[in-house]
Design an enzyme around this catalytic site. Structure first.
Site, short mmCIF file in Angstrom:
data_model
loop_
_atom_site.label_atom_id
_atom_site.label_comp_id
_atom_site.label_asym_id
_atom_site.label_seq_id
_atom_site.Cartn_x
_atom_site.Cartn_y
_atom_site.Cartn_z
N ASN A 110 36.98 59.60 46.17
CA ASN A 110 38.40 58.67 46.26
C ASN A 110 38.56 59.14 44.83
O ASN A 110 38.52 58.59 43.86
CB ASN A 110 38.31 57.12 45.80
N LYS B 186 41.37 57.57 43.31
CA LYS B 186 42.37 55.70 42.99
C LYS B 186 43.62 56.30 41.70
O LYS B 186 43.77 57.31 41.89
CB LYS B 186 41.28 55.35 41.78
N HIS C 134 39.41 48.72 50.24
CA HIS C 134 38.28 49.21 48.94
C HIS C 134 38.42 47.91 48.14
O HIS C 134 38.85 46.82 48.27
CB HIS C 134 38.85 49.96 48.45
N GLU D 146 38.68 47.37 45.49
CA GLU D 146 39.21 47.54 44.67
C GLU D 146 40.98 46.63 45.14
O GLU D 146 41.52 45.77 44.47
CB GLU D 146 39.45 47.98 43.50
N GLU E 283 30.24 50.18 50.77
CA GLU E 283 30.21 50.08 49.19
C GLU E 283 30.00 48.59 47.82
O GLU E 283 30.65 47.85 48.33
CB GLU E 283 31.21 50.30 48.36
N GLY F 282 30.90 51.87 39.37
CA GLY F 282 32.34 51.82 37.69
C GLY F 282 31.41 51.35 37.35
O GLY F 282 31.32 51.34 35.45
N SER G 15 28.48 54.79 42.30
CA SER G 15 27.88 55.64 41.45
C SER G 15 27.22 56.68 42.64
O SER G 15 26.37 57.07 42.02
CB SER G 15 26.81 55.21 40.95
#
Length: 228
Positions: A10, A12, A94, A96, A164, A170, A191
């Protein structure tokens, strides 16, 4: 029967034609395990560019799509548009998208249904935030998220479920093999790096990874080859 080992990258909102071109050159020239399915999630503006440059043995994914084929939805893209770029995958749900952009479980389920109906493979993301893990409601949260996705899936052969743990994305924290083992066949995110991939990949219920930042680096080749 378990699916082929799956590694998604990904990217991003990162990269430009120069840096992504360099990454693609590294991937195209790298020796990768032929028994691994690899899919790279590119920014929507570069889907055409990436699909035209990346070797055909690698798949490409959009990072999001909307729940209808076309219309007055400024800034959105549809599965039909994604397929028109020669791309066959999309990442949905996701963390985010959920927590930065406020997408609901219901909307993610609707997007999943529409993407699958239009022939895209779906990398569907689920996972809990740190406060939810600390409150002991990980399984409740993950179950609810998964149910909205599962209710919209008729053929699981086109779906990759990516667990996830949001607190590990992150942050430099890595979910332990025990923490990613959620008793469902799927891929792990959080990660994943060249240093952690072999141990994570050895878990019996983990059959792949969805990789964030490390997928933009040469070590992505090592992660693809984690099972060798």
């Amino acid at each position: 029967m378990s699916r082929k080992f799956f590694v998604g990258g990904n990217w991003k909102m990162n990269g430009d034609k120069k840096s992504l071109g360099d990454l693609i050159q590294t991937m195209n020239g790298g020796k990768v395990d032929p028994n691994v399915e690899v899919v790279c999630g590119a920014p929507s503006i570069y889907l055409d560019f990436v699909r035209s440059k990346l070797d055909a043995k690698f798949g490409v994914a959009a990072q999001n799509c909307y729940k209808v084929p076309k219309g007055a939805f400024t800034g959105e893209i549809s599965p039909a548009m994604i397929k028109d770029c020669g791309v066959n995958w999309v990442i949905l749900g996701h963390s985010e998208r959920r927590h930065v952009f406020g997408e609901s479980d219901e909307l993610i389920g609707q997007k999943t249904a529409h993407a699958l109906e239009n022939g895209l493979g779906v990398i569907a993301c689920i996972g809990e935030k740190l406060d939810e893990r600390e409150a002991g409601i990980t399984e409740k949260v993950v179950y609810a998220q998964t149910k909205f996705i599962a209710d919209n899936v008729k053929d699981w052969s086109k779906v990759v479920l990516a667990y996830e743990p949001v607190w590990a994305i992150g942050t430099g924290k890595t979910a332990s093999p025990q923490q990613v083992n959620i008793k469902t066949e799927g891929v792990a995110e959080g990660s994943v790096t060249g240093g952690t991939c072999k141990e994570l990949g050895s878990q019996k219920d983990v059959d792949g990874f969805l990789v964030g930042g490390a997928s933009l680096k040469p070590e992505f080749i090592d992660i693809i080859n984690a099972k060798q």
